[in-house]
Write a protein that holds these residues in place. Structure first.
Motif, PDB file in Angstrom:
ATOM      1  N   CYS A 221       0.821  -1.214   0.000  1.00  0.00           N
ATOM      2  CA  CYS A 221       0.000   0.000   0.000  1.00  0.00           C
ATOM      3  C   CYS A 221       0.856   1.266   0.000  1.00  0.00           C
ATOM      4  CB  CYS A 221      -0.923   0.012   1.212  1.00  0.00           C
ATOM      5  SG  CYS A 221      -0.035   0.016   2.798  1.00  0.00           S
ATOM      6  N   ASP A 223       2.839   1.989   2.678  1.00  0.00           N
ATOM      7  CA  ASP A 223       3.113   2.321   4.071  1.00  0.00           C
ATOM      8  C   ASP A 223       3.961   1.229   4.718  1.00  0.00           C
ATOM      9  OD1 ASP A 223       1.632   4.848   4.502  1.00  0.00           O
ATOM     10  OD2 ASP A 223      -0.101   3.618   3.962  1.00  0.00           O
ATOM     11  N   PHE A 229      -1.139   2.234   7.873  1.00  0.00           N
ATOM     12  CA  PHE A 229      -2.170   2.320   6.833  1.00  0.00           C
ATOM     13  C   PHE A 229      -3.530   2.607   7.468  1.00  0.00           C
ATOM     14  CE2 PHE A 229      -5.490   0.238   4.274  1.00  0.00           C
ATOM     15  CZ  PHE A 229      -5.312   0.904   3.056  1.00  0.00           C
ATOM     16  N   LYS A 232      -3.759   6.262   8.454  1.00  0.00           N
ATOM     17  CA  LYS A 232      -3.933   7.120   7.282  1.00  0.00           C
ATOM     18  C   LYS A 232      -5.341   6.971   6.695  1.00  0.00           C
ATOM     19  CE  LYS A 232       0.823   7.738   5.715  1.00  0.00           C
ATOM     20  NZ  LYS A 232       1.749   7.644   4.566  1.00  0.00           N
ATOM     21  N   THR A 238      -5.549   8.009   2.610  1.00  0.00           N
ATOM     22  CA  THR A 238      -5.434   6.879   1.687  1.00  0.00           C
ATOM     23  C   THR A 238      -6.814   6.247   1.542  1.00  0.00           C
ATOM     24  OG1 THR A 238      -4.167   4.877   1.192  1.00  0.00           O
ATOM     25  CG2 THR A 238      -4.893   5.143   3.465  1.00  0.00           C
ATOM     26  N   LYS A 242      -6.155   0.622  -1.800  1.00  0.00           N
ATOM     27  CA  LYS A 242      -4.689   0.573  -1.869  1.00  0.00           C
ATOM     28  C   LYS A 242      -4.154  -0.703  -1.222  1.00  0.00           C
ATOM     29  CE  LYS A 242      -3.947   4.598  -3.820  1.00  0.00           C
ATOM     30  NZ  LYS A 242      -3.476   5.744  -3.025  1.00  0.00           N
TER      31      LYS A 242
END
Length: 265
Positions: A221, A223, A229, A232, A238, A242
């Motif tokens: 992704c 990260d 992740f 975010k 994001t 992703k």
């Protein structure tokens, strides 16, 4: 006042998050200091949330004090009027019945649990969108024309066509009990004839998002870790698509949970 597509996108992104919506409603009461906002809406990523609201032109921040912009006030007023219009009349809706439980199949993610497919009649259609507020963790998806409800690990999806699916069911008896409770809840709302008032959705924490991610820290992704992740994703930095591993069959149920949780971010 935002008007072009890029500006409208900024506003939609800013208001897609429960914390930022809470900040806006708090500021509707009057000017607030950053400290007061943090105490009311939470201090996690507060600077980030305030920055997005400022970029969208919804609020202003001067010397540690925040206030709604003229556009922000008009936006909230327009939203309130729209929500009032959504308080639809259900008097013409017909009570539903569960007509059959067609299948009981093993869940992909947990073979000890089952995935149930059932039917309800008559097809509820647009009634589902109106009764969404009845369910604390329910959201209506215009894309698939269905109401998705999360109750602990069980996810129920009711389609406007009358099809009903449930995941992570223990056995047929539990499926029938849940379907019966669902029928009673919906029919009680129809009997009242007026839709329930819109409600603020349950806030989701990053750890709850992380719980359903693959937790492999694969980095696909972009990260360093799945938890990064998740943070975010909570901040709107994001998107769930992703995470490519979550689309694999073994994570099918996890993906369903994450899609539901995403509605409350």
């Amino acid at each position: 006042m935002p008007g072009n597509p890029n500006e409208i996108k900024l506003v939609n992104n800013a208001m897609s998050n429960a914390t930022r919506r809470k900040i806006m409603n708090f500021l509707d009461e009057g000017d607030k200091t950053v400290e007061e906002i943090g105490a009311a809406a939470g201090k996690t990523m507060l600077d980030f949330h305030l920055k997005l609201l400022q970029q969208a032109g919804l609020m202003e921040l001067k010397e540690g004090t925040a206030s709604l912009s003229e556009y922000g006030r008009n936006f909230l007023k327009g939203k309130e009027e729209k929500d009032q219009e959504k308080s639809a009349d259900l008097s013409q809706a017909k009570p539903i019945e569960i007509t059959e439980v067609r299948q009981l199949l093993p869940c992909i993610a947990d073979s000890s649990k089952f995935r149930t497919i059932a039917n309800m009649a008559p097809p509820p259609g647009g009634v589902l969108k109106v009764i969404e507020p009845i369910f604390p963790r329910g959201r209506y998806s215009d894309r698939i024309g269905a109401l998705i409800i999360q109750q602990n690990e069980v996810i129920t999806t009711i389609y406007g066509t009358g099809k009903v699916t449930m995941t992570m069911i223990k056995n047929e008896e539990e499926a029938k009990n849940r379907l019966e409770n669902l029928k009673v809840t919906i029919n009680e709302a129809i009997a009242k004839g007026v839709a329930p008032a819109p409600r603020e959705k349950v806030r989701v924490e990053a750890m709850e998002i992380y719980k359903y991610l693959p937790q492999t820290n694969c980095g696909k992704c972009g990260d360093q870790s799945c938890y990064t992740f998740a943070i975010k994703l909570m901040g709107g930095e994001t998107s769930l698509d992703k995470c490519t591993p979550i689309k694999e069959p073994e994570y099918a149920t996890n993906l369903e949970h994450l899609q539901v949780l995403s509605a409350y971010i």
